[in-house]
Scaffold this active site. Structure first.
Site, PDB file in Angstrom:
ATOM      1  N   ASP A   1       2.739  -4.430   8.254  1.00 33.54           N
ATOM      2  CA  ASP A   1       1.516  -3.664   8.034  1.00 33.54           C
ATOM      3  C   ASP A   1       0.351  -4.636   8.162  1.00 33.54           C
ATOM      4  OD1 ASP A   1      -0.736  -2.443   6.977  1.00 33.54           O
ATOM      5  OD2 ASP A   1       0.228  -1.782   5.119  1.00 33.54           O
TER       6      ASP A   1
ATOM      7  N   LYS B   1     -10.880  -0.530  10.138  1.00 35.22           N
ATOM      8  CA  LYS B   1     -10.933  -1.789   9.396  1.00 35.22           C
ATOM      9  C   LYS B   1     -11.258  -2.978  10.293  1.00 35.22           C
ATOM     10  CE  LYS B   1      -7.564  -0.147   5.991  1.00 35.22           C
ATOM     11  NZ  LYS B   1      -8.478   0.191   4.886  1.00 35.22           N
TER      12      LYS B   1
ATOM     13  N   HIS C   1       0.859  -1.189   0.000  1.00 34.87           N
ATOM     14  CA  HIS C   1       0.000   0.000   0.000  1.00 34.87           C
ATOM     15  C   HIS C   1       0.889   1.230   0.000  1.00 34.87           C
ATOM     16  CE1 HIS C   1      -2.858   2.955   1.695  1.00 34.87           C
ATOM     17  NE2 HIS C   1      -3.828   2.135   1.333  1.00 34.87           N
TER      18      HIS C   1
ATOM     19  N   GLN D   1      -4.798  -5.056   6.835  1.00 33.47           N
ATOM     20  CA  GLN D   1      -5.750  -5.991   6.243  1.00 33.47           C
ATOM     21  C   GLN D   1      -5.830  -7.325   6.988  1.00 33.47           C
ATOM     22  OE1 GLN D   1      -7.873  -5.175   3.886  1.00 33.47           O
ATOM     23  NE2 GLN D   1      -6.983  -3.144   3.624  1.00 33.47           N
TER      24      GLN D   1
ATOM     25  N   CYS E   1      -4.802   2.597  -3.731  1.00 40.49           N
ATOM     26  CA  CYS E   1      -3.572   3.084  -3.096  1.00 40.49           C
ATOM     27  C   CYS E   1      -2.469   2.040  -3.208  1.00 40.49           C
ATOM     28  CB  CYS E   1      -3.801   3.471  -1.636  1.00 40.49           C
ATOM     29  SG  CYS E   1      -4.945   4.849  -1.421  1.00 40.49           S
TER      30      CYS E   1
END
Length: 420
Positions: free
Chosen positions: A213, A239, A136, A216, A377
């Protein structure tokens, strides 16, 4: 993968009552353009359960006081709720101590914080930062800025035709000069689940510090930072079914202790004079000013809710949706799925030849189906597959096979509208 084993075990236990879960999310009951809403934009942001809405309302109606500063009852209750949210985040991640949890505005700020503090203090000219080709933008641009300031170099592990970074390619890009490796746990554009524990072990062997990261993965997999082995892990509240504008950076206590402050202001200090300032202990050293108190409390409620459902059970149900959706959508004439990773979540990034993704999303919206269209993104991965954009349907544990069928029917309508 260890995650897959635990998820498979969960699938064999209690059944998933999706109707009961959906009842917890009032937004899912609405009509859009005269149709029952099919919300398939969860990779962008997730809907909020009643438990989160109630926690926000309770703070603003009953406990609205500033934290860490007040001796009155409202402030005391707000402080306790805020710190309870920190403990909830600790439990959610399997972190060793609450002080390893730093509240941020989200994954983006968490990554920027690490780049601007740990990175600026430890990287020098000639050092290397290793990323992957599916990152991302928020896990690309902060490292580019750091490289520009320090003279370090950004290197990229490339993606194969299935949408995976092969271990040999990852290892090929590592070197003794690699000081930071930063990579996404799950690709927001492809749904690829990356072997981050294995990558972390390889990066540590090369002498690098690792940031994962988790924007997700936190909503879709049970996370144990100890098992992943990483040094930093970041995720966003909105999220994981919590409020916007709040997120978490987990970091090893020894690293956080050694890092300089990210911002200056109230509550991140121990003492201030015009001659000298001393800083607060972690995590408060990184939480300058009045924080997003309601956001943290709402996030804490979201994490409690997820823990009550059971992340492994939720993930097992989502894997069923991923298998069904991949088969259903791949069978549609003219539809091309981007990314066919062997380990993936229920994210379907698709292209319909001759139709712009924005037009696809607009037609679907007329049917009450919410998807995202664009580069997500993640422009480098779009370039890798030779497309400017895709239409992305991303599912959560409250979605159903029927909704996937409605998506397929909506895509058939796109074919009729554009006559191909």
């Amino acid at each position: 993968m260890a995650e897959v084993v635990s998820i498979a075990a969960a699938a064999a236990s209690l059944p998933w009552d999706v109707d009961a879960v959906r009842a917890d999310f009032p937004a899912l009951a609405q009509l859009v353009n005269g149709h029952p809403l099919v919300y398939l934009d969860n990779a962008a942001t997730a809907q909020k359960p009643r438990a989160v809405l109630a926690a926000l309302e309770n703070y603003y109606q009953r406990d609205c006081g500033n934290i860490h500063r007040s001796v009155h009852q409202l402030g005391e209750r707000a402080t306790e709720a805020y710190e309870r949210a920190r403990r909830n985040a600790q439990a959610f991640l399997g972190a060793a101590e609450p002080r390893e949890i730093v509240f941020t505005r989200g994954t983006t700020e968490a990554i920027n914080l690490v780049a601007a503090t740990y990175g600026a203090a430890n990287l020098h000219a000639g050092d290397e930062i290793l990323l992957t080709g599916m990152e991302h933008h928020s896990n690309i641009v902060p490292w580019q800025l750091l490289a520009e300031r320090t003279g370090a170099r950004v290197k990229v592990a490339g993606v194969n035709d299935r949408g995976e970074v092969e271990m040999a390619e990852f290892e090929r890009q590592l070197s003794p000069r690699t000081k930071i490796a930063a990579f996404g746990h799950i690709s927001n554009a492809l749904g690829t689940v990356n072997p981050v524990a294995e990558w972390t072990a390889r990066a540590h062997a090369a002498g690098a510090v690792v940031l994962v990261d988790g924007a997700q993965s936190a909503p879709h997999l049970p996370i144990q930072v100890g098992a992943l082995g990483c040094d930093f892990f970041a995720f966003s509240g909105h999220k994981v079914f919590g409020p916007t504008g709040i997120g978490v950076l987990w970091g090893r206590a020894a690293l956080l202790e050694a890092m300089p402050p990210y911002q200056g202001g109230g509550d991140m200090i121990a003492s201030v004079s015009f001659e000298r300032t001393t800083y607060n202990r972690i995590p408060y050293k990184f939480e300058a000013g009045t924080p997003h108190i309601a956001g943290a409390i709402g996030l804490g409620a979201a994490l409690e809710y997820l823990q009550s459902l059971g992340m492994a059970r939720a993930a097992a149900y989502e894997q069923e949706l991923a298998r069904y959706g991949a088969e259903r959508l791949a069978a549609l004439p003219g539809v091309r799925l981007i990314g066919q990773a062997r380990e993936r979540t229920a994210v379907f990034s698709l292209v319909i030849e001759g139709v712009h993704p924005h037009d696809v999303a607009t037609v679907l919206d007329t049917e009450g189906i919410a998807v995202r269209a664009g580069h997500h993104c993640a422009q480098p991965i779009m370039d890798r597959f030779g497309v400017p954009a895709t239409t992305r349907a991303s599912l959560a544990f409250y979605n159903t096979r029927t909704e996937i069928d409605r998506l397929a029917e909506g895509l058939e309508k796109v074919r009729r509208v554009f006559q191909f």
